[in-house]
Design an enzyme around this catalytic site. Structure first.
Site, short mmCIF file in Angstrom:
data_model
loop_
_atom_site.label_atom_id
_atom_site.label_comp_id
_atom_site.label_asym_id
_atom_site.label_seq_id
_atom_site.Cartn_x
_atom_site.Cartn_y
_atom_site.Cartn_z
N LYS A 280 43.85 39.17 46.34
CA LYS A 280 42.44 39.30 46.68
C LYS A 280 41.45 38.91 45.57
CE LYS A 280 42.72 40.54 50.83
NZ LYS A 280 42.99 39.21 51.37
N HIS B 174 49.73 28.48 55.10
CA HIS B 174 50.81 29.41 55.40
C HIS B 174 50.40 30.31 56.56
CE1 HIS B 174 53.50 29.27 51.58
NE2 HIS B 174 53.09 28.08 51.94
N TYR C 236 57.43 38.94 49.66
CA TYR C 236 57.09 40.16 48.92
C TYR C 236 58.28 41.10 49.05
CZ TYR C 236 52.13 38.81 48.71
OH TYR C 236 50.94 38.16 48.45
N TYR D 176 45.01 40.65 54.90
CA TYR D 176 45.53 39.60 54.00
C TYR D 176 44.77 38.29 54.21
CZ TYR D 176 49.06 37.22 51.17
OH TYR D 176 49.70 36.51 50.17
N PRO E 291 47.11 42.43 41.82
CA PRO E 291 47.28 41.14 42.49
C PRO E 291 48.09 41.16 43.78
CG PRO E 291 48.64 41.26 40.51
CD PRO E 291 47.79 42.48 40.52
P1 FAD Z 1 37.35 34.85 35.51
O1 FAD Z 1 38.21 33.89 36.24
O2 FAD Z 1 37.94 35.86 34.64
O3 FAD Z 1 36.21 34.03 34.79
C1 FAD Z 1 35.35 34.61 33.85
C2 FAD Z 1 35.00 33.56 32.83
O4 FAD Z 1 34.04 34.07 31.92
C3 FAD Z 1 36.21 33.14 31.99
O5 FAD Z 1 36.36 31.74 32.03
C4 FAD Z 1 35.87 33.66 30.60
O6 FAD Z 1 36.43 32.85 29.57
C5 FAD Z 1 34.36 33.63 30.62
N1 FAD Z 1 33.72 34.50 29.65
C6 FAD Z 1 34.08 35.74 29.27
N2 FAD Z 1 33.23 36.24 28.35
C7 FAD Z 1 32.28 35.29 28.15
C8 FAD Z 1 31.15 35.20 27.30
N3 FAD Z 1 30.82 36.21 26.48
N4 FAD Z 1 30.39 34.08 27.33
C9 FAD Z 1 30.72 33.05 28.16
N5 FAD Z 1 31.83 33.08 28.98
C10 FAD Z 1 32.58 34.18 28.98
N6 FAD Z 1 44.48 37.36 41.31
C11 FAD Z 1 45.27 37.16 42.34
O7 FAD Z 1 44.80 37.28 43.46
N7 FAD Z 1 46.60 36.82 42.15
C12 FAD Z 1 47.13 36.66 40.89
O8 FAD Z 1 48.30 36.34 40.75
C13 FAD Z 1 46.32 36.87 39.79
N8 FAD Z 1 46.80 36.73 38.53
C14 FAD Z 1 45.95 36.97 37.48
C15 FAD Z 1 46.42 36.86 36.16
C16 FAD Z 1 45.59 37.14 35.07
C17 FAD Z 1 46.10 37.01 33.64
C18 FAD Z 1 44.25 37.54 35.31
C19 FAD Z 1 43.33 37.87 34.14
C20 FAD Z 1 43.78 37.62 36.62
C21 FAD Z 1 44.63 37.35 37.70
N9 FAD Z 1 44.18 37.43 39.03
C22 FAD Z 1 44.99 37.22 40.05
C23 FAD Z 1 42.82 37.74 39.35
C24 FAD Z 1 42.00 36.47 39.59
O9 FAD Z 1 42.50 35.41 38.83
C25 FAD Z 1 40.58 36.83 39.24
O10 FAD Z 1 40.17 37.82 40.18
C26 FAD Z 1 39.62 35.67 39.24
O11 FAD Z 1 39.88 34.83 38.14
C27 FAD Z 1 38.18 36.19 39.15
O12 FAD Z 1 37.30 35.13 38.93
P2 FAD Z 1 35.99 35.35 38.08
O13 FAD Z 1 35.30 34.04 38.09
O14 FAD Z 1 35.28 36.55 38.53
O15 FAD Z 1 36.50 35.72 36.62
C1 DHB Z 2 50.14 34.61 44.24
C2 DHB Z 2 49.64 35.66 43.54
C3 DHB Z 2 49.51 36.87 44.17
O1 DHB Z 2 49.01 37.91 43.51
C4 DHB Z 2 49.89 37.05 45.49
O2 DHB Z 2 49.76 38.26 46.07
C5 DHB Z 2 50.37 35.99 46.18
C6 DHB Z 2 50.51 34.76 45.55
C7 DHB Z 2 50.27 33.30 43.56
O3 DHB Z 2 49.98 33.23 42.36
O4 DHB Z 2 50.68 32.34 44.20
#
Ligand code: FAD
Ligand code: DHB
Length: 413
Positions: free
Chosen positions: A298, A74, A203, A385, A294
């Site tokens: 980021k 995009h 947005y 962005y 979100p």
């Molecule tokens: P996570 O993806 O949270 O991974 C952490 C992992 O550790 C998980 O699989 C969990 O099960 C595991 N874990 C936890 N505790 C333990 C334990 N005790 N032992 C072993 N494993 C464990 N970001 C965006 O930019 N746009 C979005 O639309 C967006 N939507 C989101 C929706 C939700 C519901 C959530 C929670 C987050 C969202 N985010 C979004 C944020 C983005 O998805 C996260 O920033 C990203 O997943 C971070 O990755 P991570 O690997 O740090 O953590």
């Molecule tokens: C999506 C999520 C976001 O938080 C955003 O700012 C843009 C796109 C997505 O899930 O596609």
């Protein structure tokens, strides 16, 4: 059962999985444990936008086969407010683009690659514990799916276990400084089996609340609505969601196509930063150390940027050179704070706070008009962005040693 590895990794989200792969590329072995099942991790609907530099990182790490085939490049976004929908052209403003590729696909690619490469990856574990963090041999303990208790002696542990994980709370009280902001709204997100009604993400600022039209593929759309933080999802049947989305995106001569809702969830919104991201031989990465709302897309990018810094830092540490490890926290936090500010700025510019008065609405609209009309303001949004700084972490070959330790370096006590 007692075993040994170089790096114990807690959590198979994007951060933990990418870290185990980057370490393997450097010849460093790791044990990665995850509390959830593989199926759960691969189906969990979350983010979708990869920054320019994140795509580059995945390509360099030889992880981009499916991303290059299925990712949607995009060149900008639309900002919609006050009856106008205006394009911010990232390509023209920065020479960079973003790629829409769901976090579910990133996670599937990483799991498949780790398993194909013979990586030690255990799902559905319980009772994870970390200890000895202030020694040179921290220990990771867990019970596997078959009920066997494991004790893994490590040279370092990476806490990639998200906001609700056990690693950050394992750091003694008084070590961490945290900053937190809860916002008075949440996002209701749906995945819908319908072709996107737009060529790029929209947005939308609206007096009824923010809305976002994102995409997943030529046949699948991802859409979000600002809702109350305590909103009950049962109060949002599909027809109500579509009606509200159509209302917030409404423009003359444009229609929002509707389809079957395949997934529906509500996510609270918060900003959170904890510092330092290291305590002794425990290194935190991704959501375990910081959360952003979100709106700036980021969270996923920050998680992967952290581990791009962490892999060479651990490589150095394991080979007797502490300098990159000492600088790890400060290096990451610079990017984290930039993203925290950008995400807060996008969020407050676009959402309607409960009880917001007309003055606040006018200030938001003024800011939106400025962003779409001033090339300098638009370029700032585009630069943030698409990812600032452009490169997450260093290149994959061992980076230049840092000059001196950062202010957040935590020597083992
Ligand atoms: P996570 O993806 O949270 O991974 C952490 C992992 O550790 C998980 O699989 C969990 O099960 C595991 N874990 C936890 N505790 C333990 C334990 N005790 N032992 C072993 N494993 C464990 N970001 C965006 O930019 N746009 C979005 O639309 C967006 N939507 C989101 C929706 C939700 C519901 C959530 C929670 C987050 C969202 N985010 C979004 C944020 C983005 O998805 C996260 O920033 C990203 O997943 C971070 O990755 P991570 O690997 O740090 O953590
Ligand atoms: C999506 C999520 C976001 O938080 C955003 O700012 C843009 C796109 C997505 O899930 O596609």
């Amino acid at each position: 059962m007692r075993t040994r590895t170089q790096v114990g990794i807690v959590g198979a989200g994007p951060a933990g999985l990418l870290l185990s792969h980057l370490l393997a590329l450097r010849g460093i072995d790791s044990v990665l444990i995850e509390i959830r099942s593989r199926e759960y991790c691969e189906a969990r609907q979350r983010a979708g936008v990869l920054e320019h530099g994140t795509v580059g990182l995945l390509r360099e790490a030889d992880l981009a086969d499916r991303l290059d085939r299925l990712g949607l490049e995009h060149g900008g976004i639309y900002l919609q407010f006050d009856g106008e929908r205006r394009h911010i052209d990232f390509r023209e403003l920065t020479g960079r683009t973003v790629t829409v590729y769901a976090q579910t696909e990133v996670v599937k690619d990483l799991i498949a690659r780790r398993l194909a490469d013979g990586g030690a990856l255990e799902f559905s574990v319980t009772d994870t514990e970390v200890s000895g963090l202030d020694t040179d041999q921290p220990v990771l303990r867990y019970t596997d799916a078959a009920g066997t208790r494991h004790e893994v002696a490590c040279d370092a542990i990476a806490g990639c276990d998200g906001y609700h994980g056990i690693c950050r709370p394992a750091i003694p009280s008084g070590v961490l400084t945290t900053w937190e902001r809860d916002y008075p709204y949440a996002w209701l997100g749906i995945l819908a089996d319908v072709a996107p009604s737009t060529d790029e993400l929209i947005y939308a600022h609206h007096r009824s609340g923010f809305a976002l039209h994102s995409v997943r593929s030529p046949a699948v759309s991802r859409l979000y609505l600002q809702v109350r933080p305590d909103e009950d999802i049962a109060a949002w049947p599909d027809e109500r969601i579509w009606a509200e989305l159509a209302h917030r995106f409404a423009l003359p001569d444009w229609t929002l196509d509707q389809g079957l809702v395949a997934d529906k969830s509500i996510t609270p919104i918060r900003s959170f930063v904890s510092s330092p991201m290291r305590y002794g031989r425990l290194f935190l990465a991704g959501d375990a150390a910081h959360i952003v709302p979100p709106t700036g897309a980021k969270g996923l990018n920050l998680a992967m940027a952290d581990v791009a810094v962490l892999a060479p830092a651990l490589d150095g540490l394991l080979h007797g050179d502490e300098r990159l490890a000492a600088a790890y926290s400060a290096t990451c936090l610079e990017r984290v704070w930039r993203a925290t500010h950008f995400s807060w700025w996008m969020t407050t510019m676009l959402h309607r706070a409960p009880g917001a008065d007309e003055m606040e609405t006018q200030l938001q609209l003024s800011q939106l008009r400025y962003v779409v009309r001033s090339r300098v303001a638009a370029a700032s949004l585009a630069e943030n962005y698409t990812g600032y700084p452009e490169r997450p972490g260093g290149r994959l070959e061992p980076a230049e040693p840092a000059r001196g330790a950062g202010p957040h370096a935590q020597p083992a006590t």
